[in-house]
Design an enzyme around this catalytic site. Structure first.
Site, short mmCIF file in Angstrom:
data_model
loop_
_atom_site.label_atom_id
_atom_site.label_comp_id
_atom_site.label_asym_id
_atom_site.label_seq_id
_atom_site.Cartn_x
_atom_site.Cartn_y
_atom_site.Cartn_z
N LYS A 266 0.88 -1.16 0.00
CA LYS A 266 0.00 0.00 0.00
C LYS A 266 0.92 1.22 0.00
O LYS A 266 1.60 1.50 0.99
CB LYS A 266 -0.91 0.03 1.21
N ALA B 280 -9.53 5.72 3.72
CA ALA B 280 -9.43 6.88 4.61
C ALA B 280 -10.72 7.68 4.67
O ALA B 280 -11.34 7.95 3.64
CB ALA B 280 -8.28 7.80 4.22
N GLY B 281 -11.10 8.05 5.89
CA GLY B 281 -12.22 8.95 6.09
C GLY B 281 -13.52 8.29 6.50
O GLY B 281 -14.46 8.97 6.92
N GLY C 279 -8.26 9.49 9.19
CA GLY C 279 -8.62 9.58 10.60
C GLY C 279 -9.71 10.58 10.92
O GLY C 279 -10.04 10.78 12.09
N ASN D 105 -9.08 2.01 9.34
CA ASN D 105 -8.38 1.71 10.59
C ASN D 105 -9.00 2.48 11.75
O ASN D 105 -9.59 1.91 12.66
CB ASN D 105 -6.90 2.02 10.45
N THR D 106 -8.90 3.81 11.70
CA THR D 106 -9.31 4.64 12.83
C THR D 106 -10.77 4.45 13.20
O THR D 106 -11.13 4.47 14.38
CB THR D 106 -9.03 6.12 12.52
#
Length: 264
Positions: A98, A185-186, A159, A207-208
């Site tokens: 990645k 992301a997001g 995040g 992830n977050t």
């Protein structure tokens, strides 16, 4: 549910998850199990996966069950990104990467010029490249032309949990490139993941949104269900939107009933 195939590799889940921000390797493993993901991203710079004689995340992720996707997170130059991608492959972790080349420390938006340069080099070296990019269809096409196996546009800043801020650009990217589009992301909650999948995206990486939930394991399950539901809805094909009501039960053939107080 139908499987995802990229670069000749079959993946059992369309939900890919990261490994940062957890309390322990044990919690990380529990979350990944709950998510159903088989692709797990690991930041080569930040997580000990190269030193085999120290506590190691890979000890908790059996290679027969999970595909490790090394991540060049935290790299701000082409040279840094290349170095960590090569280190991960030399350690026998994966030919996949990645690819991140970050352009700004505050927003973590990608340096797309450096990203394209690094992608071209890694593709020539035989890597299967998954580039984290912005939601720009022109850049996405250039990454495809560079040989990337997929493109991974952000839904919102890393995040942030804001969800898909510009669904129209994501749609244009899908029309512009011929490789899979994985939203990266997001994402903040399961409905964000479902929306991405309903749009026809090949997958979602996060992830977050899981790690910072009050109950990460439960959120991992919710994300799994959201991705599955969104994919099923996309395959089923939603009904057309209409301005006015359309009765669920057609009136044709219905029995006539008298008005109250009227004659039969």
């Amino acid at each position: 549910m139908d499987s995802l195939e990229i670069a000749g590799i079959s993946f059992r889940s369309r939900l890919w998850v990261g490994t940062g921000k957890y309390k322990s390797f044990e919690e990380t493993r529990e979350v990944i199990e709950a998510s159903g993901a088989d692709v797990v991203t690991v930041a080569v710079r930040r997580v000990n996966i190269l030193k085999k004689d120290e506590p190691n995340l890979l000890d908790h992720l059996p290679p027969d069950r999970f595909r490790i996707l090394p991540n060049t997170a935290g790299c701000y130059t082409v040279d840094e990104a290349l170095r960590y991608a090569r280190l991960a492959r030399a350690a026998g972790i994966s030919d996949m990467v990645k690819l991140e080349v970050i352009g700004d420390q505050k927003t973590l938006f990608p340096d797309v010029i450096g990203l394209i340069e690094a992608a071209r080099i890694l593709v020539k070296e035989g890597f299967i490249v998954f580039p984290y990019t912005n939601d720009d269809p022109i850049i996405a096409k250039k990454l495809e032309d560079a040989g990337c196996a997929a493109v991974m546009p952000l839904a919102a800043p890393i995040g942030s949990g804001l969800g898909i801020r510009n669904p129209y650009n994501i749609r244009i990217i899908q029309e512009t490139v011929g490789v899979p589009v994985i939203v990266d992301a997001g994402v903040g909650t399961a409905s964000d993941a479902a929306v991405a999948m309903e749009m026809g995206c090949a997958g979602v990486l996060m992830n977050t949104a899981i790690a910072e939930a009050r109950h990460p394991v439960l959120m991992a399950k919710a994300m799994r269900w959201g991705v599955d539901a969104g994919r099923a809805a996309f395959l089923a094909g939603r009904m057309p939107k209409k301005l006015y009501a359309n009765a669920s039960s057609p009136l044709d053939g219905m029995l006539s009933a008298p008005f109250p107080g009227g004659s039969s």
